[in-house]
Design an enzyme around this catalytic site. Structure first.
Site, PDB file in Angstrom:
ATOM      1  N   ARG A 235       0.844  -1.189   0.000  1.00 22.20           N
ATOM      2  CA  ARG A 235       0.000   0.000   0.000  1.00 22.20           C
ATOM      3  C   ARG A 235       0.883   1.244   0.000  1.00 22.20           C
ATOM      4  NH1 ARG A 235      -3.503  -2.390  -1.868  1.00 22.20           N
ATOM      5  NH2 ARG A 235      -5.601  -2.772  -1.098  1.00 22.20           N
ATOM      6  N   GLU A 264      -3.655   7.303  -5.078  1.00 18.63           N
ATOM      7  CA  GLU A 264      -3.915   6.788  -6.437  1.00 18.63           C
ATOM      8  C   GLU A 264      -5.183   7.389  -7.036  1.00 18.63           C
ATOM      9  OE1 GLU A 264      -3.929   2.538  -5.970  1.00 18.63           O
ATOM     10  OE2 GLU A 264      -1.870   2.528  -5.244  1.00 18.63           O
ATOM     11  N   HIS A 282      -0.731   0.193 -10.199  1.00 16.55           N
ATOM     12  CA  HIS A 282      -1.430  -0.742  -9.286  1.00 16.55           C
ATOM     13  C   HIS A 282      -1.993  -1.946 -10.064  1.00 16.55           C
ATOM     14  CE1 HIS A 282      -3.708  -1.035  -5.216  1.00 16.55           C
ATOM     15  NE2 HIS A 282      -3.480  -2.245  -5.721  1.00 16.55           N
TER      16      HIS A 282
HETATM   17  C1  8YV Z   1      -6.765  -4.359  -6.179  1.00 19.13           C
HETATM   18  C2  8YV Z   1      -5.322  -4.899  -4.157  1.00 19.13           C
HETATM   19  O1  8YV Z   1      -6.196  -3.239  -6.737  1.00 19.13           O
HETATM   20  O2  8YV Z   1      -6.369  -6.851  -3.327  1.00 19.13           O
HETATM   21  C3  8YV Z   1      -5.828  -5.789  -3.075  1.00 19.13           C
HETATM   22  O3  8YV Z   1      -5.664  -5.418  -1.911  1.00 19.13           O
HETATM   23  O4  8YV Z   1      -4.610  -4.002  -3.920  1.00 19.13           O
HETATM   24  C4  8YV Z   1      -5.648  -5.161  -5.580  1.00 19.13           C
HETATM   25  O5  8YV Z   1      -5.792  -6.505  -5.846  1.00 19.13           O
HETATM   26  C5  8YV Z   1      -7.852  -3.969  -5.242  1.00 19.13           C
HETATM   27  O6  8YV Z   1      -8.611  -5.089  -5.000  1.00 19.13           O
HETATM   28  C6  8YV Z   1      -8.763  -2.840  -5.743  1.00 19.13           C
HETATM   29  O7  8YV Z   1      -9.519  -3.262  -6.825  1.00 19.13           O
END
Ligand code: 8YV
Length: 324
Positions: A235, A264, A282
């Site tokens: 993150r 983001e 991402h």
């Molecule tokens: C996706 C993520 O960007 O699962 C997560 O925590 O960061 C990613 O797989 C997220 O699910 C937002 O769509």
């Protein structure tokens, strides 16, 4: 107590994976709103919503705007955008999508690391811009994966999958979590600074929590050192981005590969300007295959809750919550 879920109303705030939308539309009554905003909740919506499916989170005001809310199914393993403490206090179940994205995110982390040290994106640009013909070979990369020692910040399921891959690449592995992880034999460091001092390649897979906010700061980057490579697949909020941009510009570390950012989709100009930063939008779990599996688990949690009375993958904060 199987029941017909067709009359259950599920709110979807903001964008969501198409397969998830189709399944929610088939299993429930789907009510979309444009974003995570309580101001978009009419009194009619407020009265009937019992579930939320969201890739954009759910804050306390949205939760409070829905008196009959029972469950928030987060699309993603990281659920920092859901106010899970508030949900728990309100007796609302929160679920996430662990496991189904582990290997994909670990693959992406390795790709990002290799790209960062061996400049694959830049060398492809060199070819496409005709420089191979006009200027000759792409310059040798100052960095290599050979001889590196990796430190994983956040040794959970994804951290372990990354560590296994790095072992196969011949790297030594250490990690920092608050406590040593049972069944994990890699060297544990009780502080992030201790880990950063001990390794030259720091990979953050840490979740976004108040405890991890800006944990990777100027002090940690200085400890990583001038041959240091920082990779973030967890993150963005876990990093002090100003300090990182300065560390890249001033040679305090050698390079960084980032898939996630604090705000983001906005990426700080100083990171965009840093030639030793490899930046991805991402995409850790972003394949059709894996997003479909995440969509299924997100929706299966809702189906299980409303037909069987139990979630499949509850987050720890709400694991104790029962139907009714
Ligand atoms: C996706 C993520 O960007 O699962 C997560 O925590 O960061 C990613 O797989 C997220 O699910 C937002 O769509």
């Amino acid at each position: 107590m199987p029941s017909n879920t067709k009359s259950v109303v599920v709110l979807v705030p903001g964008k969501l994976n198409q397969h998830a939308l189709e399944r929610i539309g088939n299993e429930f009554e789907l009510v979309p709103i444009d974003s995570v905003s309580a101001s978009l909740v009419t009194s009619e919506i407020a009265a009937k919503v019992r579930g939320i499916a969201s890739a954009a989170g759910a804050d306390a005001t949205l939760i409070d705007a829905l008196p009959n809310l029972e469950i928030i199914a987060n699309f993603g393993v990281g659920y920092d955008a859901v106010d899970s403490k508030h949900a728990a206090a309100r007796g609302v179940m929160v679920t996430n999508t662990p496991d189904v994205l582990t290997e994909e995110v670990a693959d992406t982390a390795i790709g990002l690391l290799l790209n960062t040290v061996r400049e694959l994106g830049r060398s492809e640009n060199w070819l496409r811009e005709g420089k191979w013909v006009s200027d000759g070979n792409y310059p040798l990369t100052p960095l290599t994966l050979r001889g590196r020692s990796a430190g994983i910040f956040g040794m959970g399921r994804i951290g372990i999958a990354i560590a296994k891959r790095l072992e196969a690449f011949g790297l030594s592995i250490a990690y920092h979590n608050r406590r040593p992880v049972e069944g994990v034999d890699y060297t544990h460091h009780s502080t992030l600074k201790g880990l950063a001092e001990a390794v030259d390649t720091l990979i953050s897979v840490a979740p976004g929590t108040p405890e991890t906010a800006k944990a990777v700061n100027a002090e940690i980057l200085a400890a990583l050192g001038p041959n240091g490579v920082f990779i973030n697949i967890g993150r963005g909020m876990t990093v002090d981005e100003d300090a990182l941009a300065k560390a890249l510009t001033d040679g305090i570390i050698a390079a960084a590969g980032l898939d996630v950012f604090a705000n983001e989709p906005h990426v700080p100009q100083a990171l965009l300007d840093a030639p030793n930063a490899t930046l991805l939008p991402h995409v850790g779990s972003a394949s059709v295959h894996t997003r479909r599996a995440m969509a299924d688990l997100c929706v299966d949690n809702l189906v299980s809750w409303f037909s069987e009375g139990r979630p499949l993958t509850a987050v720890p904060e709400t694991a104790h919550i029962k139907v009714g």
